[in-house]
Design an enzyme around this catalytic site. Structure first.
Site: not given
Length: 299
Positions: A198, A257
């Site tokens: 990611r 995040c």
């Protein structure tokens, strides 16, 4: 005795027997099945634990959703951050704490059954509300069971109403504008806790844009834990973070995040390692990529 970072299953067992002023919170959750955490709680939880739902208790879910899930409410309902899981403002959070019987004189303990992914959010939010005496159960529900801890099922009795009073913030919260102003400067070191695919932009299952904030370092939050789900020893964590940072000052770190949740194990790990209590960009990637004018890096 007060616990401010971690508590072991054995310590929690002793604490629950000795101290009635302990509030335990089950923060179990599943991003892909939002109701699964509550169902797991009903099936089995630590006795006296209250369920803390990520999306209803620990996020702002009132007001008018804007683009990409950003909440656009204003006034008393305005959230304290952007992103997929925007922080409720401190006053709203204090109201929820009061409703579940949390008082300023209580020891709080947070846990989940998801490898520490979610309970750090409540640990951080309590510090943000001015409450220092909160600890994360090291190893989560699995460690509790391995230590022979009893389990309860069903809903706990409704807790008595309390009056939680906000205190000075004990953590540092930064927003997208602050991150943008400091990009590329030594005063800011971004650490992204998402999984490496990611971070690189190879996959993106949750947000509309793939990639990361330019200049960010990558440390997936799972790297803080042993195979048994407990935090690695402090010296090992310190060595790993210093290797990641190189010549960068640990005090310059800003964690993020996808939506400000899984960044917290990194933040807690740095504190365990003796590297200080570092900052959080709570809006994180979901907030950053909601504005097309902000730069994006891949690879």
């Amino acid at each position: 005795m007060n616990y401010n970072t971690l508590i072991s299953a054995e310590q929690l067992q002793a604490l629950l027997q000795a101290n009635p002023l302990v509030r335990v919170f089950d923060c179990s959750f599943d991003l892909m099945q939002p109701h699964a955490g509550y169902e797991q709680y009903l099936a089995a939880h630590i006795p006296r634990a209250i369920y803390a739902d990520l999306e209803t208790a620990l996020s702002a879910r009132h007001g008018v959703p804007g683009a990409h899930g950003i909440i656009t409410a204003s006034g008393a309902d305005a959230p304290a951050s952007g992103g997929r899981h925007p922080l409720p403002n401190r006053e709203k959070f204090a109201t929820w704490l009061s409703s579940v019987g949390m008082g300023n004189d209580m020891q709080a303990v947070v846990y989940d059954r998801n490898g520490g992914n979610y309970c750090g959010r409540l640990w951080w939010m309590l510090k943000w509300a001015g409450h220092e005496n909160v600890a994360m159960l090291d190893g989560g529900l699995q460690a509790w069971q391995a230590a022979g801890g009893e389990l309860s099922s069903g809903e706990e009795p409704a807790p008595f109403q309390n009056s939680f009073l906000l205190g000075p913030e004990r953590v540092t919260l930064v927003d997208a504008d602050t991150v943008a102003r400091q990009l590329g400067r030594p005063a800011q070191t971004l650490i992204d806790a998402r999984a490496t695919p990611r971070f690189k932009g190879e996959v993106e299952p949750l947000d509309p844009v793939a990639g990361h904030i330019p200049g960010a370092l990558n440390r997936p939050f799972s790297q803080n834990f042993t195979p048994e789900g407990r935090f690695k020893p402090a010296e090992q964590l310190k060595a790993e973070f210093l290797a990641l940072l190189g010549s960068r000052d640990p005090a310059s770190v800003v964690h993020h995040c996808g939506s400000g949740v899984s960044a917290l194990p990194n933040l807690i790990a740095m504190e365990i390692a003796g590297l200080g209590r570092t900052a959080l960009y709570a809006g994180s990637w979901s907030d950053w990529c909601s504005d097309a004018s902000r730069p994006v890096a891949q690879g």
